[in-house]
Scaffold this motif. Structure first.
Motif, PDB file in Angstrom:
ATOM      1  N   ASP A 129       0.763  -1.155  -0.095  1.00 34.54           N
ATOM      2  CA  ASP A 129      -0.073   0.045   0.027  1.00 34.54           C
ATOM      3  C   ASP A 129       0.857   1.219   0.030  1.00 34.54           C
ATOM      4  O   ASP A 129       0.606   2.043  -0.794  1.00 34.54           O
ATOM      5  CB  ASP A 129      -0.861  -0.037   1.121  1.00 34.54           C
ATOM      6  CG  ASP A 129      -1.977  -0.858   1.034  1.00 34.54           C
ATOM      7  OD1 ASP A 129      -2.325  -1.364   0.098  1.00 34.54           O
ATOM      8  OD2 ASP A 129      -2.639  -1.351   2.258  1.00 34.54           O
TER       9      ASP A 129
ATOM     10  N   ASP B  65       1.070   4.035  -3.067  1.00 35.22           N
ATOM     11  CA  ASP B  65       0.412   5.458  -2.700  1.00 35.22           C
ATOM     12  C   ASP B  65       1.832   6.455  -2.766  1.00 35.22           C
ATOM     13  O   ASP B  65       1.433   7.695  -3.057  1.00 35.22           O
ATOM     14  CB  ASP B  65       0.328   5.486  -0.991  1.00 35.22           C
ATOM     15  CG  ASP B  65      -1.058   4.941  -0.769  1.00 35.22           C
ATOM     16  OD1 ASP B  65      -1.948   4.688  -1.756  1.00 35.22           O
ATOM     17  OD2 ASP B  65      -1.328   4.626   0.457  1.00 35.22           O
TER      18      ASP B  65
ATOM     19  N   MET C 153       2.041  10.220  -9.529  1.00 36.10           N
ATOM     20  CA  MET C 153       1.053  10.063 -10.831  1.00 36.10           C
ATOM     21  C   MET C 153       1.468  10.983 -11.806  1.00 36.10           C
ATOM     22  O   MET C 153       0.723  10.686 -12.969  1.00 36.10           O
ATOM     23  CB  MET C 153      -0.282  10.223 -10.008  1.00 36.10           C
ATOM     24  CG  MET C 153      -0.820   9.095  -9.119  1.00 36.10           C
ATOM     25  SD  MET C 153      -0.699   7.427  -9.905  1.00 36.10           S
ATOM     26  CE  MET C 153      -2.245   7.651 -10.832  1.00 36.10           C
TER      27      MET C 153
ATOM     28  N   ARG D  88      -3.231   4.916 -15.353  1.00 37.05           N
ATOM     29  CA  ARG D  88      -3.731   5.415 -14.048  1.00 37.05           C
ATOM     30  C   ARG D  88      -5.019   4.657 -13.451  1.00 37.05           C
ATOM     31  O   ARG D  88      -4.730   4.227 -12.350  1.00 37.05           O
ATOM     32  CB  ARG D  88      -4.181   6.710 -14.055  1.00 37.05           C
ATOM     33  CG  ARG D  88      -3.109   7.890 -14.154  1.00 37.05           C
ATOM     34  CD  ARG D  88      -3.356   9.143 -14.114  1.00 37.05           C
ATOM     35  NE  ARG D  88      -2.335  10.085 -14.526  1.00 37.05           N
ATOM     36  CZ  ARG D  88      -2.052  11.266 -14.543  1.00 37.05           C
ATOM     37  NH1 ARG D  88      -3.255  11.972 -14.249  1.00 37.05           N
ATOM     38  NH2 ARG D  88      -1.003  12.105 -14.900  1.00 37.05           N
ATOM     39  N   SER D  89      -5.561   3.797 -14.236  1.00 36.27           N
ATOM     40  CA  SER D  89      -6.659   3.126 -13.705  1.00 36.27           C
ATOM     41  C   SER D  89      -6.169   1.714 -13.325  1.00 36.27           C
ATOM     42  O   SER D  89      -6.612   1.059 -12.207  1.00 36.27           O
ATOM     43  CB  SER D  89      -7.729   2.369 -14.910  1.00 36.27           C
ATOM     44  OG  SER D  89      -7.190   2.089 -15.770  1.00 36.27           O
TER      45      SER D  89
ATOM     46  N   THR E 177      -5.002   2.429  -9.668  1.00 41.37           N
ATOM     47  CA  THR E 177      -6.216   2.391  -9.014  1.00 41.37           C
ATOM     48  C   THR E 177      -6.793   0.958  -8.658  1.00 41.37           C
ATOM     49  O   THR E 177      -7.161   0.588  -7.485  1.00 41.37           O
ATOM     50  CB  THR E 177      -7.393   3.404  -9.387  1.00 41.37           C
ATOM     51  OG1 THR E 177      -6.879   4.434  -9.660  1.00 41.37           O
ATOM     52  CG2 THR E 177      -8.626   3.184  -8.592  1.00 41.37           C
ATOM     53  N   GLU E 178      -6.417   0.238  -9.786  1.00 42.45           N
ATOM     54  CA  GLU E 178      -7.079  -1.301  -9.439  1.00 42.45           C
ATOM     55  C   GLU E 178      -6.170  -1.968  -8.506  1.00 42.45           C
ATOM     56  O   GLU E 178      -6.652  -2.761  -7.826  1.00 42.45           O
ATOM     57  CB  GLU E 178      -7.164  -1.768 -10.960  1.00 42.45           C
ATOM     58  CG  GLU E 178      -7.560  -3.435 -10.887  1.00 42.45           C
ATOM     59  CD  GLU E 178      -7.412  -4.120 -12.425  1.00 42.45           C
ATOM     60  OE1 GLU E 178      -7.195  -5.173 -12.326  1.00 42.45           O
ATOM     61  OE2 GLU E 178      -7.525  -3.339 -13.446  1.00 42.45           O
TER      62      GLU E 178
ATOM     63  N   LYS F  77      -4.565  -0.533  -6.028  1.00 45.91           N
ATOM     64  CA  LYS F  77      -4.829  -0.306  -4.777  1.00 45.91           C
ATOM     65  C   LYS F  77      -6.113  -0.702  -4.222  1.00 45.91           C
ATOM     66  O   LYS F  77      -6.138  -1.240  -3.259  1.00 45.91           O
ATOM     67  CB  LYS F  77      -5.081   1.304  -4.574  1.00 45.91           C
ATOM     68  CG  LYS F  77      -3.589   2.018  -4.918  1.00 45.91           C
ATOM     69  CD  LYS F  77      -3.790   3.646  -4.708  1.00 45.91           C
ATOM     70  CE  LYS F  77      -2.652   4.317  -5.074  1.00 45.91           C
ATOM     71  NZ  LYS F  77      -2.870   5.789  -5.049  1.00 45.91           N
ATOM     72  N   ALA F  78      -7.002  -1.156  -5.129  1.00 46.65           N
ATOM     73  CA  ALA F  78      -8.228  -1.687  -4.736  1.00 46.65           C
ATOM     74  C   ALA F  78      -8.042  -3.065  -4.548  1.00 46.65           C
ATOM     75  O   ALA F  78      -8.580  -3.677  -3.449  1.00 46.65           O
ATOM     76  CB  ALA F  78      -9.351  -1.281  -5.812  1.00 46.65           C
TER      77      ALA F  78
END
Length: 177
Positions: free
Chosen positions: A131, A135, A139, A147-148, A151-152, A154-155
């Motif tokens: 994580d 973080d 970016m 970028r997605s 995000t994926e 991180k999810a």
């Protein structure tokens, strides 16, 4: 191998590792099978990192870089896999504890449950490292179309953290009984 081929090869290996990871059913797959799949994914990620790491960034470039983004995704996913392997090991201990309890070996049951608890603590720590890494990705250096992916990732970490929490609670409740 030129930079474009290196990037493509590395990306394919990263995707291959992701497919192996997403194919894991944490509820029904045996822990040994899960660990084997994770080992395969880890090997793919290590190879992908070695390849993408050969691509040298342009000096003082502030432009988005797909190799940078991929390198960071690979590093984050590698730590995720390390955490997942600890969870698989914890599941082995939980199953062993069940076997010990079935034959009234409560001292062995307790040892196995405490070992599972330690593996889950390690998994949580490693997931936290992933994580933190995700973080820390700049970016502004990640292309818009990637970028997605960040995000994926991180999810995926957040969902896996919930799985770890669920297992931790189960082990804690069992040990309190």
């Amino acid at each position: 191998m030129n930079e474009e081929e290196a990037y493509s090869s590395s990306f394919d290996l990263y995707e291959q590792a992701g497919t192996k990871i997403s194919g894991i059913d944490w509820e029904s797959d045996p822990p040994e099978l899960i660990d084997a799949r994770l080992q395969e994914a880890e090997a793919d990620l290590n190879e992908a990192y070695e390849i993408v790491n050969t691509i040298q960034p342009k000096p003082e470039s502030a432009k988005p870089s797909a190799p940078y983004a991929l390198r960071e995704l690979i590093l984050g996913k590698t730590v995720y896999v390390s955490a997942a392997r600890e969870v698989a090991t914890a599941q082995v201990h939980i199953l062993n504890a069940g076997d010990a309890a079935a034959i009234y070996q409560y001292a062995d049951w307790s040892l196995e449950m405490h070992a599972a608890q330690e593996n889950l603590e390690l998994a949580r720590t490693r997931l936290s490292v992933s994580d933190t890494h995700m973080d820390g990705i700049n970016m502004t250096l990640v292309p818009m179309d990637m970028r997605s992916d960040i995000t994926e990732a991180k999810a995926l970490n957040a969902i896996f953290a919930e799985h770890i929490t669920s297992l931790e609670r189960s082990v804690e409740l069992a040990l309190e009984s």
